[in-house]
Design an enzyme around this catalytic site. Structure first.
Site, PDB file in Angstrom:
ATOM      1  N   LYS A 196      90.861  38.061  -0.367  1.00 45.85           N
ATOM      2  CA  LYS A 196      89.961  38.657   0.429  1.00 45.85           C
ATOM      3  C   LYS A 196      90.507  39.494   1.732  1.00 45.85           C
ATOM      4  O   LYS A 196      90.298  38.965   2.800  1.00 45.85           O
ATOM      5  CB  LYS A 196      88.659  37.695   0.792  1.00 45.85           C
ATOM      6  CG  LYS A 196      87.193  38.507   1.031  1.00 45.85           C
ATOM      7  CD  LYS A 196      86.764  38.922  -0.198  1.00 45.85           C
ATOM      8  CE  LYS A 196      85.344  39.418  -0.057  1.00 45.85           C
ATOM      9  NZ  LYS A 196      84.663  40.127  -1.093  1.00 45.85           N
ATOM     10  N   SER A 395      82.613  41.451  -5.523  1.00 45.65           N
ATOM     11  CA  SER A 395      82.056  40.996  -4.705  1.00 45.65           C
ATOM     12  C   SER A 395      80.653  40.865  -4.689  1.00 45.65           C
ATOM     13  O   SER A 395      79.943  40.495  -5.741  1.00 45.65           O
ATOM     14  CB  SER A 395      82.263  41.859  -3.247  1.00 45.65           C
ATOM     15  OG  SER A 395      82.341  40.767  -2.129  1.00 45.65           O
TER      16      SER A 395
END
Length: 605
Positions: A196, A395
């Site tokens: 991430k 996401s």
């Protein structure tokens, strides 16, 4: 329609019988209009064009958008503009049956379609050519994607001033850590997942190896696809194409010399090149006519008769842009209220036996995505729901997708990025440099947690870490339930990792790799609708306007940071689409800011 007469008595009256008088009147009207216009079209038959001009620009939809209400305003397309893949297919099917038509001229200008839609267009052109017709491609200026489409034509023509920007793909990743520290800004972010990488934009002095490898994996896939398409279209080997790309960009003359184009032809000389007029023959210039003109020369053109038995219908709900809470709709933002209302309407639509949720989103807030997820799940309990993506579904966007019965993806779409982060910027150093003094007064130990005037206290940081971990575990749980896997299995695929559609299917995050039309047909098959050659689409909640991401960023100086999939934003625009241009304008291809109310946690999906 059905009528009940007490217990055990049930008489069914088909809806078609109730529609019969209206259908008869509508078709009678269409018949009269067709007959009245036939004499005029017969007189014009001698002027029927041998070549029909089509202009392919922007990102035409897969299907013509049919809405319930008449929408006024907006610019009308040019007569030759391709308004959808569906309409182009129908037009070419009609032209292929006409022995007087030799082919089409396909003009390509500022094309911005994803690879999956390009493949759908190529399939339409290939079917036309298989009927013995000629496709002549012409463009003034094309990039990688526009040229890849032109390669499906029999000939590629360029005007003398034309250019071919066949140079391959490039993506830039940014690291602002050192620069921010020099002006007294200290980024403070907590993330869950090494992959991430969005916070790294602000925290690292250089781009990480993980971010570099992720971007390179997508560059490799896109580049290999470009080599294959150009090699097949121009009858060259991949090695020859690779060498040509390294010599790009090309002027029109160099493109012809390199075998990337077949001839130099100005727009005015196109009719003469196609054998429709002789140079200097008369003062009036011969024009290449659009499909509308061709139809005016057919005595009895196709009529869209009203059918007694209506075609099957699929409801399509787009989730396009950054997912945020609130109202409104735009091409760059997907607001929770707009999408939820659209899903509810699709669920209530009795004619639509299945729903396709078309997702083109790099992520957004968990609050908004979970609202959308719940709405998808509620519709899925009534009728089959397929999630489809041909650009990016990452996401928070992927969180929405897992509510569907199945997830379908184009080969080169971006999926995954299961991970979260949160944080803020400590601006105290900058304020000290500027001579700005602030006093923070609180009642409650975490009341000023998101203040830019100071950094996190140890307790605030511990609280935020706990919140990020809780959110990540909730994300894993949602995906695990949606995909029928364990949390541990999903965790091995998560931590922010991003996959292409092909790789996503290999690891189980995607059910099928195919096109939009195939996804719609499969959704109907899940609804037990008999296979039909044609089906209709009703779009709910389509975007109405666009917003400028630069203005949004500049207006977010007091924002808590809002996380997206960085690779999605930096790579979604490869080939010249607006997403990459918007990111390039402000030099940030990873994250955008947005002002949130104080009671909303700034967690990124």
């Amino acid at each position: 329609m059905s009528v009940h007469y007490g217990p055990g008595t049930h008489i069914s009256i088909p809806d078609a019988m109730l529609r019969l008088p209206f259908i008869a009147l509508a078709n009678l009207y269409l018949l009269l209009v067709s007959l009245l216009g036939a004499p005029f079209r017969m007189m014009a038959a001698s002027h029927r064009p041998a070549y029909v001009r089509f202009r392919l620009t922007g990102d035409p939809p897969y299907r013509e958008r049919r809405r319930r209400r008449l929408q006024l305003g907006g610019s009308r397309p040019e007569p030759s503009d391709v308004t959808s893949v569906e309409r182009l297919r129908e037009s070419l099917e009609l032209l292929a049956k006409d022995g007087r038509v030799k082919g089409i001229l396909l003009e390509v200008e500022d094309l911005a379609v994803p690879a999956a839609k390009r493949d759908a267009l190529v399939a339409v052109l290939r079917a036309f050519r298989a009927q013995g017709k000629r496709v002549v491609g012409w463009a003034v200026h094309v990039d990688n994607e526009g040229y890849a489409l032109l390669c499906s034509a029999d000939e590629v023509l360029l005007p003398p001033m034309g250019r071919v920007e066949l140079v391959g793909y490039a993506a830039e990743s940014t690291a602002l850590g050192v620069g921010l520290s020099r002006v007294g800004i200290r980024p403070q972010f907590i993330r869950r997942g090494d992959y991430k990488t969005a916070p790294e934009l602000f925290t690292r002095p250089v781009v990480s190896d993980i971010q570099t490898r992720t971007v390179e994996s997508f560059l490799d896939e896109r580049y290999a696809d470009l080599l294959d398409v150009v090699a097949r279209g121009r009858r060259k080997t991949p090695e020859e194409v690779r060498a040509l790309i390294d010599q790009g960009p090309f002027s029109a003359r160099r493109a012809v010399d390199a075998g990337l184009a077949d001839a130099l032809v100005s727009e005015a000389n196109l009719p003469a090149y196609l054998g429709l007029a002789k140079p200097g023959d008369g003062e009036e210039e011969t024009e290449l006519e659009p499909m509308e003109t061709y139809l005016s020369t057919i005595p009895f053109p196709p009529v869209r008769w009203k059918r007694l038995r209506r075609n099957p219908r699929v409801a399509v709900v787009p989730v396009s842009g950054i997912i945020i809470p609130g109202k409104g709709a735009s091409g760059k933002m997907a607001t929770s209220e707009t999408v939820v209302k659209a899903l509810r309407a699709a669920g209530r639509d009795k004619r639509s036996k299945a729903v396709v949720v078309y997702i083109s989103s790099p992520g957004g807030t968990p609050l908004a995505s979970e609202q959308m997820l719940e709405a998808v799940q509620r519709v899925a309990r009534k009728k089959p729901v397929i999630a489809y993506m041909d650009r990016v579904c990452a996401s928070a966007g992927y969180m929405v997708a897992v509510g569907a019965k199945e997830i379908w993806s184009a080969p080169h779409a971006m999926v995954g990025s299961i991970g979260v982060f949160a944080g803020k910027f400590d601006m105290s150093g900058l304020m000290e440099k500027l001579g700005v003094h602030k006093t923070v007064l609180v009642r409650g130990q975490n009341a000023a947690m998101l203040s830019f005037s100071r950094g996190f206290t140890p307790q605030e940081e511990a609280t935020l870490e706990a919140e990020v971990e809780e959110m990540y575990q909730a994300f894993l749980d949602i995906v695990a339930k949606g995909r029928g896997r364990t949390k541990e299995e999903i965790h091995q695929l998560a931590e922010g990792r991003v996959y292409s559609g092909v790789r996503g299917k290999a690891v189980g995050l995607v059910d099928q790799v195919a096109g939009f039309e195939e996804a719609c047909r499969h959704a109907l098959s899940l609804a037990k609708v008999p296979a039909a050659e044609r089906f209709e689409i009703m779009t709910y909640g389509a975007p109405k306007q666009r917003v400028n991401l630069l203005k949004l960023l500049m207006g977010a100086s007091h924002a808590q940071t809002y996380a997206l999939c960085p690779t999605a934003l930096s790579l979604n625009g490869l080939g010249g689409t607006e997403a990459f241009e918007d990111a390039a304008r402000f030099g940030v291809a990873d994250v955008v800011g947005r002002v949130f109310p104080d009671d909303q946690w700034p967690f990124g999906g």
